[in-house]
Motif scaffolding. Structure first.
Motif, PDB file in Angstrom:
ATOM      1  N   ASP A 147      -4.569  -4.173   8.822  1.00 46.07           N
ATOM      2  CA  ASP A 147      -3.658  -3.201   8.227  1.00 46.07           C
ATOM      3  C   ASP A 147      -4.217  -2.549   6.972  1.00 46.07           C
ATOM      4  O   ASP A 147      -3.537  -1.729   6.340  1.00 46.07           O
ATOM      5  CB  ASP A 147      -2.323  -3.872   7.887  1.00 46.07           C
ATOM      6  N   ARG A 148      -5.442  -2.893   6.581  1.00 46.63           N
ATOM      7  CA  ARG A 148      -6.035  -2.301   5.371  1.00 46.63           C
ATOM      8  C   ARG A 148      -6.134  -0.787   5.487  1.00 46.63           C
ATOM      9  O   ARG A 148      -6.303  -0.244   6.581  1.00 46.63           O
ATOM     10  CB  ARG A 148      -7.423  -2.888   5.126  1.00 46.63           C
ATOM     11  N   CYS A 149      -6.028  -0.107   4.357  1.00 45.02           N
ATOM     12  CA  CYS A 149      -6.078   1.356   4.326  1.00 45.02           C
ATOM     13  C   CYS A 149      -7.345   1.835   3.606  1.00 45.02           C
ATOM     14  O   CYS A 149      -7.925   1.120   2.786  1.00 45.02           O
ATOM     15  CB  CYS A 149      -4.842   1.916   3.617  1.00 45.02           C
ATOM     16  N   PHE A 150      -7.738   3.060   3.927  1.00 48.69           N
ATOM     17  CA  PHE A 150      -8.940   3.627   3.317  1.00 48.69           C
ATOM     18  C   PHE A 150      -8.660   4.041   1.882  1.00 48.69           C
ATOM     19  O   PHE A 150      -7.678   4.708   1.588  1.00 48.69           O
ATOM     20  CB  PHE A 150      -9.405   4.844   4.111  1.00 48.69           C
ATOM     21  N   CYS A 151      -9.520   3.619   0.973  1.00 52.32           N
ATOM     22  CA  CYS A 151      -9.445   3.993  -0.439  1.00 52.32           C
ATOM     23  C   CYS A 151     -10.535   5.017  -0.727  1.00 52.32           C
ATOM     24  O   CYS A 151     -11.734   4.730  -0.546  1.00 52.32           O
ATOM     25  CB  CYS A 151      -9.624   2.765  -1.332  1.00 52.32           C
ATOM     26  N   ALA A 152     -10.116   6.207  -1.175  1.00 52.61           N
ATOM     27  CA  ALA A 152     -11.088   7.267  -1.441  1.00 52.61           C
ATOM     28  C   ALA A 152     -12.025   6.910  -2.579  1.00 52.61           C
ATOM     29  O   ALA A 152     -13.209   7.280  -2.577  1.00 52.61           O
ATOM     30  CB  ALA A 152     -10.344   8.562  -1.761  1.00 52.61           C
ATOM     31  N   LYS A 153     -11.530   6.141  -3.538  1.00 51.23           N
ATOM     32  CA  LYS A 153     -12.369   5.776  -4.685  1.00 51.23           C
ATOM     33  C   LYS A 153     -13.396   4.719  -4.304  1.00 51.23           C
ATOM     34  O   LYS A 153     -14.564   4.803  -4.710  1.00 51.23           O
ATOM     35  CB  LYS A 153     -11.488   5.260  -5.824  1.00 51.23           C
ATOM     36  N   CYS A 154     -12.987   3.726  -3.497  1.00 55.42           N
ATOM     37  CA  CYS A 154     -13.916   2.674  -3.076  1.00 55.42           C
ATOM     38  C   CYS A 154     -14.788   3.128  -1.910  1.00 55.42           C
ATOM     39  O   CYS A 154     -15.879   2.585  -1.686  1.00 55.42           O
ATOM     40  CB  CYS A 154     -13.157   1.417  -2.684  1.00 55.42           C
ATOM     41  N   GLY A 155     -14.326   4.073  -1.142  1.00 55.91           N
ATOM     42  CA  GLY A 155     -15.089   4.581  -0.012  1.00 55.91           C
ATOM     43  C   GLY A 155     -14.997   3.711   1.227  1.00 55.91           C
ATOM     44  O   GLY A 155     -15.701   3.973   2.199  1.00 55.91           O
ATOM     45  N   ILE A 156     -14.145   2.711   1.229  1.00 56.33           N
ATOM     46  CA  ILE A 156     -13.998   1.806   2.373  1.00 56.33           C
ATOM     47  C   ILE A 156     -12.517   1.422   2.514  1.00 56.33           C
ATOM     48  O   ILE A 156     -11.694   1.729   1.652  1.00 56.33           O
ATOM     49  CB  ILE A 156     -14.835   0.517   2.215  1.00 56.33           C
ATOM     50  N   LYS A 157     -12.218   0.743   3.619  1.00 59.82           N
ATOM     51  CA  LYS A 157     -10.875   0.193   3.781  1.00 59.82           C
ATOM     52  C   LYS A 157     -10.743  -1.052   2.921  1.00 59.82           C
ATOM     53  O   LYS A 157     -11.590  -1.940   2.974  1.00 59.82           O
ATOM     54  CB  LYS A 157     -10.597  -0.147   5.242  1.00 59.82           C
ATOM     55  N   THR A 158      -9.678  -1.077   2.142  1.00 59.54           N
ATOM     56  CA  THR A 158      -9.479  -2.200   1.229  1.00 59.54           C
ATOM     57  C   THR A 158      -8.053  -2.736   1.351  1.00 59.54           C
ATOM     58  O   THR A 158      -7.154  -2.047   1.838  1.00 59.54           O
ATOM     59  CB  THR A 158      -9.705  -1.756  -0.233  1.00 59.54           C
ATOM     60  N   PRO A 159      -7.828  -3.987   0.901  1.00 57.07           N
ATOM     61  CA  PRO A 159      -6.447  -4.478   0.824  1.00 57.07           C
ATOM     62  C   PRO A 159      -5.657  -3.595  -0.133  1.00 57.07           C
ATOM     63  O   PRO A 159      -6.187  -3.099  -1.140  1.00 57.07           O
ATOM     64  CB  PRO A 159      -6.604  -5.901   0.275  1.00 57.07           C
ATOM     65  N   SER A 160      -4.397  -3.366   0.168  1.00 58.17           N
ATOM     66  CA  SER A 160      -3.598  -2.460  -0.651  1.00 58.17           C
ATOM     67  C   SER A 160      -2.139  -2.912  -0.668  1.00 58.17           C
ATOM     68  O   SER A 160      -1.731  -3.803   0.075  1.00 58.17           O
ATOM     69  CB  SER A 160      -3.701  -1.015  -0.140  1.00 58.17           C
TER      70      SER A 160
END
Length: 358
Positions: free
Chosen positions: A230-243
């Motif tokens: 269910d992780r979502c893409f983070c534009a700042k990290c550039g990858i899918k991260t826990p959120s």
């Protein structure tokens, strides 16, 4: 009396009949005239009585809808929409003279069937097949079991797509519009993404055991952690991260539509939760979920009164829809099961839990 008069008519051509019989016939004629005058007087008074009342003031306050090719789902929605006088009033303002292919136009057919349901004229059962066939032409098929919430949202979408008066169409949508602000916070870098959108109903998740409406609304507004698949893409990290995802309310509608999510999907199998959900007849949204309001939430009045409940009885694969509706005039509750209508109590409404308990 008619038998006597018939016998006398036959005896008038018989020379053996005495004058005594003729005398009896004359007395009968006088009695018939008196009866006729009395009957005419009563008939006149009865007609004046009928003209002085409205059929909607009689004991039967709702019209039944026959079950035509598995139409119980649509029947219950029509009963609730008929009780939603705001929708009927807006549709009545719509001048649809320029609409083409009216047999395919859902809002036009909806306007007609709701007007028939409010009519003071008999018959008791409303002809609604034109509306059902219109939905069928718009891919809400007859002879198929449907989900009431999906059909309800489809009808609202057809109103937006097929009404040529855009202002009125938006007014109808705004009756149900829940404006929300969704925020998504990355748990790696703490960046936050926000998005404004709207809902036309609140979809509330149920627990396996006992639930309350207030508890379900509070759960809906709680932040949820999204991990794993269910992780979502983070534009700042550039990858899918826990959120962490949450919802804040920007505004509440005039008509609050709540959908209790009783169905669960697990490994390709769908089952239904028959758990009890308690709900009040009136409630103040600000008292149960003020923490879910956005900072610029500006509404002062957040009180709601229940006026309709759609009930699904049966299993996830096969079932039947009925409705409890509060009458606008006398404020009494009625139970609608297709063409069968009866008065109900608030206790009857509270006992609904999705089981076959009719």
């Amino acid at each position: 009396m008619y038998t006597h008069k018939s016998d006398a008519a036959r005896n008038e051509s018989d020379p053996g009949v005495t004058s005594t019989v003729v005398g009896v016939q004359d007395e009968s004629d006088r009695r018939l005239q008196l009866v006729k005058r009395s009957r005419d007087l009563m008939s006149s008074r009865f007609r004046r009585f009928l003209s002085s009342i409205r059929w909607s003031d009689l004991e039967q306050e709702m019209r039944g809808l026959s079950n035509y090719r598995l139409s119980c789902c649509v029947n219950t929605l029509l009963q609730t929409l008929s009780a939603t006088w705001e929708v009927s009033d807006l549709l009545e303002k719509w001048e649809a003279a320029g609409v083409r292919a009216d047999s395919h136009n859902v809002p036009l057919q909806l306007k007609r069937v709701l007007a028939a349901m409010r009519s003071d004229h008999l018959p008791q059962h409303v002809p609604h097949r034109d509306f059902l066939h219109c939905l069928d032409r718009n891919c809400v098929r007859l002879s198929v079991q449907h989900d009431a919430d999906e059909v309800f949202l489809s009808i609202l979408n057809f109103v937006q797509q097929q009404m040529d008066d855009r202002a009125l169409a938006l007014e109808i949508q705004n009756l149900y519009k829940i404006s929300v602000e969704t925020h998504l916070q990355c748990l790696e870098c703490d960046s936050v993404q926000t998005r404004t959108s709207y809902l036309l109903s609140l979809h509330l998740h149920l627990k396996e055991d006992h639930n309350s409406l207030a508890g379900c609304i509070s759960s809906f507004l709680e932040d949820q952690e999204l991990r794993g698949i269910d992780r979502c893409f983070c534009a700042k990290c550039g990858i899918k991260t826990p959120s962490k995802q949450g919802v804040k309310l920007l505004s509440l509608p005039r008509i609050l539509c709540v959908h209790l999510k009783r169905f669960r999907n697990s490994r390709g199998y769908t089952r239904k939760l028959d758990c009890q959900v308690t709900f009040p007849e009136t409630f103040d949204f600000s008292e149960i979920a003020r923490e879910g309001f956005a900072t610029d939430f500006a509404q002062n009045e957040c009180k709601y009164t229940l006026y309709a409940v759609v009930v699904h009885s049966g299993s996830a694969m096969c079932g039947h829809y009925t409705a409890y509706v509060r009458h606008r005039g006398n404020q009494g509750w009625y139970y609608a099961d297709d063409s069968f209508i009866r008065q109900a109590s608030w206790e009857d409404v509270q006992r609904t839990n999705g089981k076959y308990n009719r």
